[in-house]
Scaffold this motif. Sequence first.
Motif, PDB file in Angstrom:
ATOM      1  N   GLY A 286       3.132   6.818  -5.338  1.00  0.00           N
ATOM      2  CA  GLY A 286       1.932   6.323  -5.575  1.00  0.00           C
ATOM      3  C   GLY A 286       1.704   4.813  -5.529  1.00  0.00           C
ATOM      4  N   ARG A 287       2.961   4.061  -5.496  1.00  0.00           N
ATOM      5  CA  ARG A 287       3.033   2.656  -5.391  1.00  0.00           C
ATOM      6  C   ARG A 287       3.843   2.312  -4.058  1.00  0.00           C
ATOM      7  N   LEU A 288       3.387   1.088  -3.694  1.00  0.00           N
ATOM      8  CA  LEU A 288       3.893   0.527  -2.351  1.00  0.00           C
ATOM      9  C   LEU A 288       4.083  -0.944  -2.531  1.00  0.00           C
ATOM     10  N   ASP A 289       5.331  -1.387  -2.248  1.00  0.00           N
ATOM     11  CA  ASP A 289       5.711  -2.729  -2.162  1.00  0.00           C
ATOM     12  C   ASP A 289       6.271  -3.219  -0.865  1.00  0.00           C
ATOM     13  N   VAL A 290       5.693  -4.189  -0.328  1.00  0.00           N
ATOM     14  CA  VAL A 290       5.995  -4.574   0.998  1.00  0.00           C
ATOM     15  C   VAL A 290       5.450  -6.071   1.361  1.00  0.00           C
TER      16      VAL A 290
ATOM     17  N   LEU B 141      -4.731   3.411   3.556  1.00  0.00           N
ATOM     18  CA  LEU B 141      -5.427   2.636   4.259  1.00  0.00           C
ATOM     19  C   LEU B 141      -6.387   1.674   3.539  1.00  0.00           C
ATOM     20  N   GLY B 142      -7.303   2.247   2.590  1.00  0.00           N
ATOM     21  CA  GLY B 142      -8.198   1.796   2.387  1.00  0.00           C
ATOM     22  C   GLY B 142      -7.538   0.594   1.189  1.00  0.00           C
ATOM     23  N   ASP B 143      -6.736   1.008   0.364  1.00  0.00           N
ATOM     24  CA  ASP B 143      -6.213   0.238  -0.646  1.00  0.00           C
ATOM     25  C   ASP B 143      -5.549  -1.106  -0.094  1.00  0.00           C
ATOM     26  N   LEU B 144      -4.721  -0.840   1.198  1.00  0.00           N
ATOM     27  CA  LEU B 144      -4.185  -2.008   1.788  1.00  0.00           C
ATOM     28  C   LEU B 144      -5.357  -2.900   2.390  1.00  0.00           C
ATOM     29  N   GLU B 145      -6.422  -2.404   2.898  1.00  0.00           N
ATOM     30  CA  GLU B 145      -7.504  -3.362   3.107  1.00  0.00           C
ATOM     31  C   GLU B 145      -7.928  -4.146   2.317  1.00  0.00           C
ATOM     32  N   ALA B 146      -8.304  -3.296   1.048  1.00  0.00           N
ATOM     33  CA  ALA B 146      -8.987  -3.993   0.013  1.00  0.00           C
ATOM     34  C   ALA B 146      -7.933  -4.962  -0.902  1.00  0.00           C
ATOM     35  N   LYS B 147      -6.829  -4.653  -0.868  1.00  0.00           N
ATOM     36  CA  LYS B 147      -5.863  -5.779  -1.602  1.00  0.00           C
ATOM     37  C   LYS B 147      -6.068  -7.035  -0.647  1.00  0.00           C
ATOM     38  N   LEU B 148      -5.694  -6.872   0.621  1.00  0.00           N
ATOM     39  CA  LEU B 148      -5.627  -7.936   1.624  1.00  0.00           C
ATOM     40  C   LEU B 148      -6.912  -9.074   1.334  1.00  0.00           C
ATOM     41  N   ALA B 149      -8.168  -8.440   1.034  1.00  0.00           N
ATOM     42  CA  ALA B 149      -9.227  -9.297   1.017  1.00  0.00           C
ATOM     43  C   ALA B 149      -9.544  -9.521  -0.467  1.00  0.00           C
ATOM     44  N   SER B 150      -8.721  -9.402  -1.375  1.00  0.00           N
ATOM     45  CA  SER B 150      -9.308  -9.621  -2.862  1.00  0.00           C
ATOM     46  C   SER B 150      -8.475 -10.631  -3.473  1.00  0.00           C
ATOM     47  N   LYS B 151      -7.579 -11.125  -2.833  1.00  0.00           N
ATOM     48  CA  LYS B 151      -6.673 -12.360  -3.542  1.00  0.00           C
ATOM     49  C   LYS B 151      -6.523 -13.573  -2.474  1.00  0.00           C
ATOM     50  N   PRO B 152      -7.756 -14.255  -2.312  1.00  0.00           N
ATOM     51  CA  PRO B 152      -7.964 -15.266  -1.583  1.00  0.00           C
ATOM     52  C   PRO B 152      -7.184 -16.628  -2.228  1.00  0.00           C
ATOM     53  N   GLY B 153      -6.823 -17.580  -1.556  1.00  0.00           N
ATOM     54  CA  GLY B 153      -6.210 -18.730  -2.382  1.00  0.00           C
ATOM     55  C   GLY B 153      -5.080 -18.452  -3.091  1.00  0.00           C
TER      56      GLY B 153
ATOM     57  N   LEU C 266       3.099  -7.772  -1.009  1.00  0.00           N
ATOM     58  CA  LEU C 266       1.890  -6.906  -1.495  1.00  0.00           C
ATOM     59  C   LEU C 266       2.500  -5.650  -2.195  1.00  0.00           C
ATOM     60  N   THR C 267       1.446  -5.675  -3.323  1.00  0.00           N
ATOM     61  CA  THR C 267       2.004  -4.510  -4.246  1.00  0.00           C
ATOM     62  C   THR C 267       0.614  -3.255  -4.316  1.00  0.00           C
ATOM     63  N   ILE C 268       0.791  -2.139  -3.871  1.00  0.00           N
ATOM     64  CA  ILE C 268      -0.346  -1.410  -4.051  1.00  0.00           C
ATOM     65  C   ILE C 268      -0.015  -0.257  -5.222  1.00  0.00           C
ATOM     66  N   GLU C 269      -0.875  -0.435  -6.062  1.00  0.00           N
ATOM     67  CA  GLU C 269      -0.441   0.461  -7.312  1.00  0.00           C
ATOM     68  C   GLU C 269      -1.802   1.169  -7.671  1.00  0.00           C
ATOM     69  N   PRO C 270      -1.648   2.482  -8.042  1.00  0.00           N
ATOM     70  CA  PRO C 270      -2.835   3.114  -8.525  1.00  0.00           C
ATOM     71  C   PRO C 270      -3.467   2.555 -10.033  1.00  0.00           C
ATOM     72  N   PRO C 271      -4.627   2.547 -10.362  1.00  0.00           N
ATOM     73  CA  PRO C 271      -4.934   2.498 -11.749  1.00  0.00           C
ATOM     74  C   PRO C 271      -4.314   3.531 -12.549  1.00  0.00           C
ATOM     75  N   GLN C 272      -4.245   3.292 -13.759  1.00  0.00           N
ATOM     76  CA  GLN C 272      -3.813   4.111 -14.940  1.00  0.00           C
ATOM     77  C   GLN C 272      -4.170   5.403 -14.835  1.00  0.00           C
ATOM     78  N   ALA C 273      -5.668   5.551 -14.466  1.00  0.00           N
ATOM     79  CA  ALA C 273      -6.474   6.823 -14.803  1.00  0.00           C
ATOM     80  C   ALA C 273      -6.328   7.479 -13.662  1.00  0.00           C
ATOM     81  N   ASP C 274      -5.799   6.833 -12.401  1.00  0.00           N
ATOM     82  CA  ASP C 274      -5.617   7.687 -11.097  1.00  0.00           C
ATOM     83  C   ASP C 274      -4.721   8.843 -11.312  1.00  0.00           C
ATOM     84  N   SER C 275      -5.384  10.183 -10.950  1.00  0.00           N
ATOM     85  CA  SER C 275      -4.400  11.099 -11.270  1.00  0.00           C
ATOM     86  C   SER C 275      -3.905  11.767  -9.600  1.00  0.00           C
ATOM     87  N   ARG C 276      -4.120  11.068  -8.461  1.00  0.00           N
ATOM     88  CA  ARG C 276      -3.878  11.529  -7.141  1.00  0.00           C
ATOM     89  C   ARG C 276      -2.662  12.158  -7.253  1.00  0.00           C
ATOM     90  N   LEU C 277      -1.647  11.225  -7.615  1.00  0.00           N
ATOM     91  CA  LEU C 277      -0.087  11.825  -7.361  1.00  0.00           C
ATOM     92  C   LEU C 277       0.060  12.890  -8.088  1.00  0.00           C
TER      93      LEU C 277
END
Length: 469
Positions: free
Chosen positions: A175-179, A200-212, A218-229
């Motif tokens: 459920g985590r991605l480091d690249v 795909l949505g998480d990648l796009e949101a992450k790229l747009a959320s950390k300006p400056g 880039l690290t994608i990590e689900p919230p603690q309450a995320d139960s998808r995995l």
Amino acid sequence: MDTCDLFSSCRKGDVGRVRYLLEQRDVEVNVRDKWDSTPLYYACLCGHEELVLYLLANGARCEANTFDGERCLYGAQSDAIRRALREYKQVTSCRRRDHYYSFLLRLLEQGIHSDVVFVVHGRSFRAHRCILGARSAYFANMLDTKWKGKSVVVLRHPLINPVAFGALLQYLYTGRLDVSVEHVSDCERLAKQCQLWDLLGDLEAKLASKPGTCVKVLTIEPPQADSRLREDLAVLADCALPTELRSDLWELPFPCDGFNGCPDVCFRVEGYSFLCHKAFFCGRSDYFRALLDDHFQESEQLEAPGSLPAITLHGISPAVFTHVLYYVYSDRTELPPEVAYDVLSMADMYLLPGLKQLCGRSLAQLLDEDSVVGVWRVAKLFRLARLEDQCTEYMAKVIEKLVEQEDFVEAVREEAAAVAARQETDSIPLVDDIRFHVGSTVQTCSAMEQAQQRLRVLEDLLVSIGLEC
């Protein structure tokens, strides 16, 4: 409530309280609040060097070139904290306290009981069909059609980047991605091809959320309450259940009959056959690893297509094994208090400490004046520190009534007798714990008077049974 307490304690620099919350209350060290901040960030921001070192030693993440790492460095109040953040190398991207995550990452990195190898431009990746199929409808379809029966799958398309493919596997397993940022576009392309729309949505949101922010990884990590995995991998437990036991199941995401889970071992329990996977049982339990890998018991042959090796488990009911099954695959199981005792004894036998903790949480629901001593004894017997602490906390609240109960008085005597070579002035662990909880929440004058009254009641009991301490 415990999570809010953790953030508050980190801002204050209360190392003792933070240690209690992490080690006794099992609060996740890398939990985030609504501002996307972690406990480590607040400890750095408020200048608590001792607490920063403790959090790092217990799995708090602060990798260089990531958003969390750069933010902690930028917010650190002192040079000493900045040095600690830069120099601390022991804890990697693996969440030290999350044993389920560590287990899945180990499956991926070590290829334990893997049954398919992907070769991407000369680089090999060992994988498990069951995990890929449960996590991705695309992989489930390909493994059952084009790649069916193949132990080696060669991917030659020039647009498939090996680094991005490895990151994709990491996401499917954990459920985590480091690249690195330079490979993000390759990951997006693969996510689209494999129909992983959440990624795909998480990648796009992450790229747009950390300006400056200067970020190289880039690290994608689900919230603690995320139960998808866990929900995806629970499908493997659904499919492992014998048909006769599926009647009470909720509606599955897809029919098990149409999903090839690729089982490689059968467990027989009172005549029922559970079609399972060695990778999960061996990876999660030393007991099952000895049973399956070290040949402590000869396997039979199941008279079914594929002739799976079958092992009969004794002394356990299908209902209890079903709870073991769901825990092994998804790290969770719905555990009513009335079955928790039976599951706890099997979890102890099968060397599944996480399942024991789930049993402890279930048993905590039973706490009342009549049951608390019995539950406390169970907690001590099975070394459930958190449940034991919850019991003594409850005892502190009702101590005036407990001192009149013979089972509580006997428990105090047994605790005193268990202290080797005890002198008259030596402390008694159970009594010490109750005293701690009596005084731990005192904040007002009225609460102080009530606490003093409870302590007097406890002291009177000790005097009456000749155990002054």
